[in-house]
Design an enzyme around this catalytic site. Structure first.
Site, PDB file in Angstrom:
ATOM      1  N   LYS A  64     -35.574 -14.318  -8.591  1.00 27.80           N
ATOM      2  CA  LYS A  64     -34.712 -15.496  -8.763  1.00 27.80           C
ATOM      3  C   LYS A  64     -33.328 -15.324  -8.114  1.00 27.80           C
ATOM      4  O   LYS A  64     -32.707 -16.295  -7.713  1.00 27.80           O
ATOM      5  CB  LYS A  64     -34.584 -15.860 -10.241  1.00 27.80           C
ATOM      6  N   ASP A 100     -34.886 -23.798 -15.168  1.00 31.83           N
ATOM      7  CA  ASP A 100     -35.130 -23.080 -16.437  1.00 31.83           C
ATOM      8  C   ASP A 100     -34.112 -23.499 -17.491  1.00 31.83           C
ATOM      9  O   ASP A 100     -34.460 -23.724 -18.655  1.00 31.83           O
ATOM     10  CB  ASP A 100     -34.973 -21.559 -16.237  1.00 31.83           C
TER      11      ASP A 100
HETATM   12  P1  NDP Z   1     -35.097  -9.636 -17.445  1.00 35.56           P
HETATM   13  O1  NDP Z   1     -35.961  -8.521 -16.958  1.00 35.56           O
HETATM   14  O2  NDP Z   1     -34.039 -10.190 -16.553  1.00 35.56           O
HETATM   15  O3  NDP Z   1     -34.360  -9.163 -18.816  1.00 35.56           O
HETATM   16  C1  NDP Z   1     -35.071  -8.540 -19.845  1.00 35.56           C
HETATM   17  C2  NDP Z   1     -34.220  -8.455 -21.116  1.00 35.56           C
HETATM   18  O4  NDP Z   1     -35.087  -8.024 -22.171  1.00 35.56           O
HETATM   19  C3  NDP Z   1     -33.084  -7.461 -21.054  1.00 35.56           C
HETATM   20  O5  NDP Z   1     -32.012  -7.948 -21.821  1.00 35.56           O
HETATM   21  C4  NDP Z   1     -33.702  -6.196 -21.706  1.00 35.56           C
HETATM   22  O6  NDP Z   1     -32.749  -5.375 -22.325  1.00 35.56           O
HETATM   23  C5  NDP Z   1     -34.543  -6.833 -22.773  1.00 35.56           C
HETATM   24  N1  NDP Z   1     -35.677  -6.031 -23.223  1.00 35.56           N
HETATM   25  C6  NDP Z   1     -36.835  -5.791 -22.553  1.00 35.56           C
HETATM   26  N2  NDP Z   1     -37.671  -5.084 -23.319  1.00 35.56           N
HETATM   27  C7  NDP Z   1     -37.039  -4.860 -24.490  1.00 35.56           C
HETATM   28  C8  NDP Z   1     -37.389  -4.179 -25.693  1.00 35.56           C
HETATM   29  N3  NDP Z   1     -38.572  -3.580 -25.844  1.00 35.56           N
HETATM   30  N4  NDP Z   1     -36.496  -4.158 -26.715  1.00 35.56           N
HETATM   31  C9  NDP Z   1     -35.301  -4.775 -26.587  1.00 35.56           C
HETATM   32  N5  NDP Z   1     -34.899  -5.424 -25.459  1.00 35.56           N
HETATM   33  C10 NDP Z   1     -35.767  -5.474 -24.434  1.00 35.56           C
HETATM   34  O7  NDP Z   1     -36.102 -10.751 -17.927  1.00 35.56           O
HETATM   35  P2  NDP Z   1     -35.914 -12.347 -17.895  1.00 35.56           P
HETATM   36  O8  NDP Z   1     -34.610 -12.709 -18.499  1.00 35.56           O
HETATM   37  O9  NDP Z   1     -36.234 -12.862 -16.552  1.00 35.56           O
HETATM   38  O10 NDP Z   1     -37.117 -12.798 -18.869  1.00 35.56           O
HETATM   39  C11 NDP Z   1     -37.029 -12.613 -20.277  1.00 35.56           C
HETATM   40  C12 NDP Z   1     -38.208 -13.292 -20.945  1.00 35.56           C
HETATM   41  O11 NDP Z   1     -38.151 -14.694 -20.738  1.00 35.56           O
HETATM   42  C13 NDP Z   1     -39.574 -12.850 -20.417  1.00 35.56           C
HETATM   43  O12 NDP Z   1     -40.391 -12.556 -21.538  1.00 35.56           O
HETATM   44  C14 NDP Z   1     -40.083 -14.045 -19.672  1.00 35.56           C
HETATM   45  O13 NDP Z   1     -41.491 -14.134 -19.737  1.00 35.56           O
HETATM   46  C15 NDP Z   1     -39.438 -15.181 -20.452  1.00 35.56           C
HETATM   47  N6  NDP Z   1     -39.294 -16.451 -19.691  1.00 35.56           N
HETATM   48  C16 NDP Z   1     -39.874 -17.595 -20.175  1.00 35.56           C
HETATM   49  C17 NDP Z   1     -39.756 -18.791 -19.495  1.00 35.56           C
HETATM   50  C18 NDP Z   1     -40.426 -20.014 -20.031  1.00 35.56           C
HETATM   51  O14 NDP Z   1     -40.489 -21.016 -19.291  1.00 35.56           O
HETATM   52  N7  NDP Z   1     -40.873 -20.047 -21.256  1.00 35.56           N
HETATM   53  C19 NDP Z   1     -38.985 -18.899 -18.242  1.00 35.56           C
HETATM   54  C20 NDP Z   1     -38.385 -17.654 -17.822  1.00 35.56           C
HETATM   55  C21 NDP Z   1     -38.559 -16.481 -18.530  1.00 35.56           C
HETATM   56  P3  NDP Z   1     -32.101  -4.070 -21.573  1.00 35.56           P
HETATM   57  O15 NDP Z   1     -30.884  -4.576 -20.862  1.00 35.56           O
HETATM   58  O16 NDP Z   1     -31.760  -3.142 -22.680  1.00 35.56           O
HETATM   59  O17 NDP Z   1     -33.143  -3.525 -20.653  1.00 35.56           O
END
Ligand code: NDP
Length: 264
Positions: A64, A100
């Site tokens: 993105k 989004d």
């Molecule tokens: P990113 O990879 O940019 O960010 C991931 C985030 O999740 C970070 O803040 C990370 O924290 C945290 N994280 C990941 N695993 C864990 C864990 N086990 N415990 C705690 N924190 C965790 O992802 P996106 O923002 O792009 O996507 C996030 C979610 O949104 C995804 O599940 C995606 O499928 C969903 N989504 C849904 C959409 C929809 O239309 N419904 C549209 C877009 C996204 P840290 O900084 O500590 O690594």
């Protein structure tokens, strides 16, 4: 001539977008086709777009920001947040949008009297949605596992915490913005934190769709209203479709066709 659209991502095989858009093209008798493309390198996005002869694309994880960089013109909101998930080609130039965030805003609009929102997570999705919520008058606080990702939110004036520094107060809406629970059984933050904030909240929302995550299960155990990310996905798709077809159809004309993808 038939117009071609696609979703670019890596991975991309799981995406519901081809089904959503193709059902809608069919239902509205619009001469177009939507496919998926596994894009490995974000810096090849523009070249790939033109090689495939596309009219528009959606972009998903992890491209993105690359999509933002590939555009010739940006919608003001996409420009502000630096994240693009929808691109439309017009006369050889690429126009970028973020659908989004407005999709998410619409998805949570059913929860009334919400003012304070706690985001669990600070990734790309949190970046676009936190900004639109703040623009709409919500008070957004972010809680994230790692401190490093919070820096740009803190710099923009959001209240941010790590699990260690968190000072709980009452939040109307708790939102899982992480990928915790997507492919594993983890919670987005320690259970003790959820046990403090969820009972006082009016509702809980997960952006993950199509499954009951451990976070949603926990929220349901406190008997508060919940919803998953399906509406967000549907609404971002409808808004993208409006751009793809240059506003030929209204939101309400598109919705019944695209919604069918969620029944299959
Ligand atoms: P990113 O990879 O940019 O960010 C991931 C985030 O999740 C970070 O803040 C990370 O924290 C945290 N994280 C990941 N695993 C864990 C864990 N086990 N415990 C705690 N924190 C965790 O992802 P996106 O923002 O792009 O996507 C996030 C979610 O949104 C995804 O599940 C995606 O499928 C969903 N989504 C849904 C959409 C929809 O239309 N419904 C549209 C877009 C996204 P840290 O900084 O500590 O690594």
């Amino acid at each position: 001539m038939k117009k071609l659209f696609a979703i670019f991502g890596n991975p991309v095989s799981h995406s519901k977008s081809p089904l959503m858009h193709n059902l809608t093209f069919q239902g509205l008798n619009y001469d177009a086709c939507y496919t998926r493309h596994l894009l490995e390198k974000g810096n090849t996005l523009k070249e790939t777009f033109f090689t495939l002869g596309l009219k528009g694309i959606n972009v998903t994880i992890p491209h993105k920001e690359a999509a933002f960089n590939a555009c010739d013109t940006l919608d003001p909101f996409a420009q502000k947040i630096g994240v693009v998930n929808t691109i439309v080609e017009r006369e050889g130039s690429l126009h970028g949008y973020n659908t989004d965030a407005p999709g998410f805003l619409k998805a949570i609009s059913e929860f009334n009297h919400v003012k304070t929102v706690l985001f669990l997570g600070a990734g790309g999705t949190a970046q676009s949605t936190s900004n639109i919520l703040r623009d709409e008058g919500y008070e957004v606080t972010l809680l994230n596992r790692s401190a490093s990702r919070l820096e740009k939110f803190t710099a923009k004036g959001f209240t941010t915490y790590t699990f260690e520094t968190f000072k709980p107060k009452v939040y109307d809406l708790i939102i899982n913005m992480t990928s915790a629970g997507l492919e594993d059984d983890s919670l987005p933050c320690p259970k003790e934190i959820l046990d403090m904030v969820i009972p006082k909240a009016k509702a809980a929302v997960d952006v993950i769709y199509g499954k009951e995550t451990p976070f949603l299960k926990c929220a349901k155990s406190y008997n508060i209203p919940t919803k998953d990310g399906s509406d967000m996905l549907l609404y971002q798709g409808i808004i993208a479709f409006e751009y793809f077809t240059e506003n030929t159809y209204s939101f309400d004309e598109i919705k019944p066709h695209m919604q069918k993808a969620f029944l299959l």
